[in-house]
Design a protein around this motif. Structure first.
Motif: not given
Length: 415
Positions: A143, A150, A155, A159
């Motif tokens: 990102k 974020d 997230f 990842y």
């Protein structure tokens, strides 16, 4: 390079290196600050192709996307200009304090990474700084524009999935995300908002498999008796591996850092470089110098009347931290290269490396009936406070007797 704003003695410009390498790959857009001929670069969260970068600043009519990029680059320029204008006397250190205190800048995860990396390098913690650089690059590839807001449980999970799909190990994922967690914690964000942890709605950082890398006593005996040519790199590698095994499984960095003042009679004492900064009590690891270890020092060590001289001839006074790290890497590479060859010749069916020395030290002692507490202390595990307190009173005679198990070859054969 495009110069955007010039103040008294200080020039602020935006920059992208469009010459190295010569392919049209994306590069990081930086803000360059020049003062009295000295230049420093501050990376942004933008990665662009040089051709696109040039188009953004030369086109008479920009597209909506190009205009957005143009304004974003200018916003970084303006932050730098404003930070410079606040200083009655300009210094790069003061500039960075003001620039990184900017609210928008501190919300940027990668700016926080850069600040931490700089601190680590200034503290000569080069290996840790490189680990953070690798983590930053990986997360940035996932990102490009990342704010602290974020960083959520989804997230982090995404990842991890992305990394594993790219054939990265869980160990690597864990290292990078522990670095990210450290950056998050340093941002002084309300702990209740942290996505890291165990439990519902939290993300638990993965840990790699703890693969055992230990040799049996019979395998170690074969290494001890392996005949290598005198004065050869193979002989040195074998001797260094044996020295590390006998000296509480110390690593290559600690081996290179050993000085003659670390030896007193038959005792070697040192602080692990890895944990030295985290210890407040200055406790040292105490090693019983076996005859084989003393012979290795005699064979490969430097003779000196100066107690501050390094025992082994790899480091020199005045070396930078970066240069020292390269030396540690080269010595490790040499030892591993030749030890793998030796292991193959001996039919061990294991790619023996320096890690095996440390793990074998612990395993052989454990299998010989030595207490876990003693082994933990010998390895320098600083997290066991109760263990440290208990073992603080070990006398040298006990240390000598206990570690005799490391070369107890003949007794094991009789058994």
């Amino acid at each position: 390079i495009f110069i955007l704003r010039k103040m008294s003695k200080v020039t602020v410009s935006h920059f992208i290196d469009k010459y190295h390498p010569k392919t049209d790959e994306e590069r990081i857009v930086s803000i360059r600050v020049t003062y009295k001929g000295k230049r420093k670069y501050y990376g942004t969260n933008l990665r662009l192709k040089p051709s696109y970068f040039e188009k953004v600043f030369t086109s008479k009519r920009r597209s909506e996307s190009e205009n957005k990029t143009y304004n974003k680059i200018l916003s970084f320029r303006d932050k730098a200009v404003k930070a410079s204008e606040k200083l009655p006397i300009f210094t790069f250190a003061k500039f960075e304090e003001v620039y990184f205190e900017n609210k928008e800048a501190t919300n940027d995860v990668f700016v926080a990474f850069d600040k931490r990396i700089k601190e680590l390098k200034n503290g000569e913690r080069i290996s840790t700084a490189i680990s953070y650089e690798c983590a930053k690059k990986s997360i940035q590839n996932f990102k490009k524009d990342l704010k602290f807001a974020d960083i959520t449980t989804p997230f982090l999970a995404n990842y991890e999935t992305w990394m594993l799909a790219a054939d990265k190990s869980r160990t690597t994922v864990g290292i990078y995300l522990r670095n990210l967690r450290a950056i998050f914690n340093r941002a002084n964000i309300d702990k209740s908002l942290s996505p890291f942890g165990n439990g519902k709605q939290k993300y638990s950082i993965p840990t790699g498999r703890n693969t055992k890398k230990a040799l049996t006593l019979e395998e170690i005996e074969k290494i001890f008796h392996y005949q290598a040519s005198e004065k050869s790199l193979e002989k040195m590698a074998k001797d260094y591996w044996i020295f590390m095994y006998l000296c509480n499984g110390l690593n290559v960095k600690d081996l290179c850092l050993l000085k003659h003042k670390n030896i007193s009679d038959d005792i070697l004492s040192y602080e692990r470089a890895k944990t030295k900064r985290s210890k407040n009590n200055g406790e040292k690891i105490t090693v019983s110098l076996k005859p084989q270890a003393k012979e290795i020092i005699k064979r490969w060590g430097q003779v000196s009347i100066n107690s501050d001289t390094y025992i082994f001839p790899h480091l020199q006074k005045g070396m930078t931290a970066e240069r020292e790290r390269k030396v540690f890497q080269q010595v490790t590479k040499n030892v591993n290269k030749h030890m793998k060859r030796i292991a193959k010749e001996l039919g061990l069916n294991k790619e023996v490396t320096t890690y095996f020395a440390r793990h074998s030290f612990a395993t052989v002692l454990r299998n010989s009936g030595v207490s876990t507490e003693f082994i933990s202390e010998a390895l320098g595990h600083s997290s066991m406070k109760t263990t440290q307190s208990y073992l603080a009173g070990f006398e040298q005679e006990t240390i000598h007797k206990t570690t005799d198990a490391l070369t107890n070859f003949s007794k094991q054969k009789q058994a």
